[in-house]
Design a protein around this motif. Structure first.
Motif, PDB file in Angstrom:
ATOM      1  N   UNK A 125       0.638  -1.390  -0.087  1.00 49.04           N
ATOM      2  CA  UNK A 125       0.117   0.124  -0.025  1.00 49.04           C
ATOM      3  C   UNK A 125       0.979   1.477  -0.017  1.00 49.04           C
ATOM      4  N   UNK A 126       0.205   2.097  -0.762  1.00 48.41           N
ATOM      5  CA  UNK A 126       1.091   3.448  -0.678  1.00 48.41           C
ATOM      6  C   UNK A 126       0.350   4.481   0.323  1.00 48.41           C
ATOM      7  N   UNK A 127       1.642   4.897   1.130  1.00 49.39           N
ATOM      8  CA  UNK A 127       1.314   6.156   2.184  1.00 49.39           C
ATOM      9  C   UNK A 127       1.826   7.347   1.804  1.00 49.39           C
ATOM     10  N   UNK A 128       0.900   8.056   1.292  1.00 52.35           N
ATOM     11  CA  UNK A 128       1.227   9.281   0.528  1.00 52.35           C
ATOM     12  C   UNK A 128       0.959  10.621   1.494  1.00 52.35           C
ATOM     13  N   UNK A 152      -4.961  10.746  -6.275  1.00 53.00           N
ATOM     14  CA  UNK A 152      -4.344   9.728  -5.616  1.00 53.00           C
ATOM     15  C   UNK A 152      -5.461   8.615  -5.470  1.00 53.00           C
ATOM     16  N   UNK A 153      -6.763   9.112  -5.312  1.00 56.21           N
ATOM     17  CA  UNK A 153      -7.950   8.079  -5.229  1.00 56.21           C
ATOM     18  C   UNK A 153      -8.278   7.717  -6.406  1.00 56.21           C
ATOM     19  N   UNK A 154      -8.023   8.365  -7.895  1.00 59.13           N
ATOM     20  CA  UNK A 154      -8.116   8.167  -8.967  1.00 59.13           C
ATOM     21  C   UNK A 154      -7.206   6.902  -9.415  1.00 59.13           C
ATOM     22  N   UNK A 155      -5.875   7.216  -9.048  1.00 58.46           N
ATOM     23  CA  UNK A 155      -4.949   6.360  -9.364  1.00 58.46           C
ATOM     24  C   UNK A 155      -5.080   5.006  -8.645  1.00 58.46           C
ATOM     25  N   UNK A 156      -5.701   4.829  -7.319  1.00 54.33           N
ATOM     26  CA  UNK A 156      -5.849   3.829  -6.459  1.00 54.33           C
ATOM     27  C   UNK A 156      -7.082   3.091  -7.178  1.00 54.33           C
TER      28      UNK A 156
END
Length: 319
Positions: A125-128, A152-156
Motif C-alpha cells: 500500500x502507498x502511504x502518501x 491519488x484516489x483516482x490512481x488507486x
C-alpha cells in the motif's frame, strides 16, 4: 518526468433558576467549577517571501503556460476522435513506457537516456504525504493538497493499489517546493532515500529551468518493487502546469517511468500536447497492475502479455 523542450447553555441556566425561593428552604447552588482551559487554535504555517530568483521563475512559467495554451497544447480533454489508437499501439506504448527507464539510475537528469528495465510497480500500500516548502502560499497549499488527494484516489481505483494520505511512515512523498526551498533540501532528500547518489541529489537541488518536475523511485537491491517515491513539483508553476506535473509525476511514480514520442493521446510524451491523464494513460495503468504481469518481469516475458491484455481492453469504441 515532465520537461519542456521547444493550480445549549440556556437550558442549564434556566433549570437552576427554578430551584430558588420556596419558603425558608434554600437550595444551595452547585459549586462553581472552573471552565476547562480552551486550547489556542493552531498557528498557521509561516510563509516566507520568495527570492527574486523564485519570482523570476514564476513569471517565466506563467509565460510558458500561456504560450503552450496559445499553441493548443496542455489539453485536458483526455483525447477524442482526433487521437484514435489501436490495441497494437497501446501494447507498443506500454512496452516503451513501462519497461524502459527515461534516465539511468545515477543520472543527473541533464539528458534522457532510455535503458531497458524490468517491470516496476508497487507491491505494498502507498502511504502518501504532501509537503510544502516555506515559500508556498497557504491558498496554493490548500488547492494542491485537494488536487493530490483527488488524483491519488483516482490512481488507486485504476490500479487497485491502496493509497492513503498520512504523515506516519510515508513511502510516497509529494513535494511542492519553491526555488529556495528546493536548493536547501539535500539533507532531507538523503534522509528520505538513504544511499541516493550525489549526482541525483545535485540534479534535484540544481534542477534546470527546462525541467518542470521530476519523480525519483527507490527499490531494495535487486528488486523491482517500489520502496519509496519522491515527486518534486515546482511551486512557481501556474495552476494548470502544477496540475500537469501532479498527473504525470504521480503516474510515473506508479511505475510508468518512461516517455515515448509515439504515445498519443498521452501525458507520457514530452510534446506537452496533453496536460492531464488521458483515457489511453488510464489503460496503461490498468495494464501495469494486471495480475498476469509479475513485478520484475523482463521485457521478453512482458511484451507478449501486453499484447494480449491490450487486445482485451481496447473496445471498438476506443480504437
Amino acid at each position: 518526468m515532465r520537461g519542456w523542450t521547444g493550480i445549549s447553555r440556556g437550558l442549564i441556566l434556566a433549570s437552576l433558576a427554578g430551584l430558588v425561593g420556596c419558603g425558608d428552604i434554600l437550595v444551595e447552588p452547585p459549586a462553581q467549577t472552573a471552565a476547562p482551559p480552551v486550547a489556542p487554535p493552531p498557528a498557521e504555517p509561516l510563509v516566507k517571501a520568495p527570492s527574486q530568483a523564485s519570482r523570476d521563475l514564476a513569471r517565466y512559467y506563467s509565460g510558458l503556460q500561456n504560450s503552450l495554451l496559445t499553441q493548443g497544447l496542455l489539453r485536458g480533454d483526455g483525447g477524442g476522435p482526433d487521437t484514435p489508437f489501436t490495441d497494437t499501439q497501446l501494447a507498443r506504448n506500454f512496452v516503451q513506457i513501462a519497461l524502459f527507464n527515461e534516465y539511468r539510475d545515477d543520472s543527473d537528469f541533464s539528458r534522457p537516456q532510455a535503458t531497458v528495465s524490468k517491470l516496476r510497480r508497487w507491491d505494498q500500500p502507498i502511504r502518501m504525504h504532501v509537503q510544502f516548502g516555506d515559500t508556498v502560499p497557504l491558498a496554493q497549499r490548500d488547492q494542491d493538497q485537494a488536487s493530490v488527494s483527488a488524483y491519488a484516489a483516482r490512481l488507486s481505483r485504476l490500479t487497485g493499489v491502496p493509497v492513503t494520505q498520512t504523515d506516519r511512515r510515508p513511502n510516497f512523498h509529494v513535494l511542492f517546493l519553491g526555488e529556495d526551498d528546493r536548493r536547501a533540501y539535500a539533507d532531507e532528500l538523503r534522509n528520505l532515500i538513504p544511499g541516493i547518489s550525489d549526482a541525483t541529489v545535485r540534479a534535484f537541488t540544481d534542477l534546470p529551468r527546462n525541467q518542470l518536475c521530476v519523480v525519483i523511485g527507490s527499490f531494495k537491491p535487486g528488486q523491482s518493487s517500489y520502496r519509496t517515491a519522491i515527486a518534486l513539483i515546482r511551486a512557481e508553476h501556474p495552476n494548470l502546469m502544477r496540475s500537469a506535473c501532479i498527473h504525470e509525476e504521480l503516474a510515473q511514480g506508479m511505475g510508468l517511468a518512461n516517455d515515448s514520442p509515439a504515445a498519443r493521446p498521452s501525458i507520457f510524451n514530452d510534446d506537452e500536447e496533453f496536460a492531464l491523464l488521458t483515457t489511453h494513460d488510464e489503460l496503461l495503468l490498468q495494464m501495469l497492475y494486471d495480475p498476469r504481469f509479475e513485478t520484475g518481469m523482463p521485457i521478453t516475458a512482458a511484451a507478449p502479455i501486453a499484447r494480449q491484455v491490450a487486445t482485451e481492453i481496447v473496445t471498438p469504441g476506443q480504437s
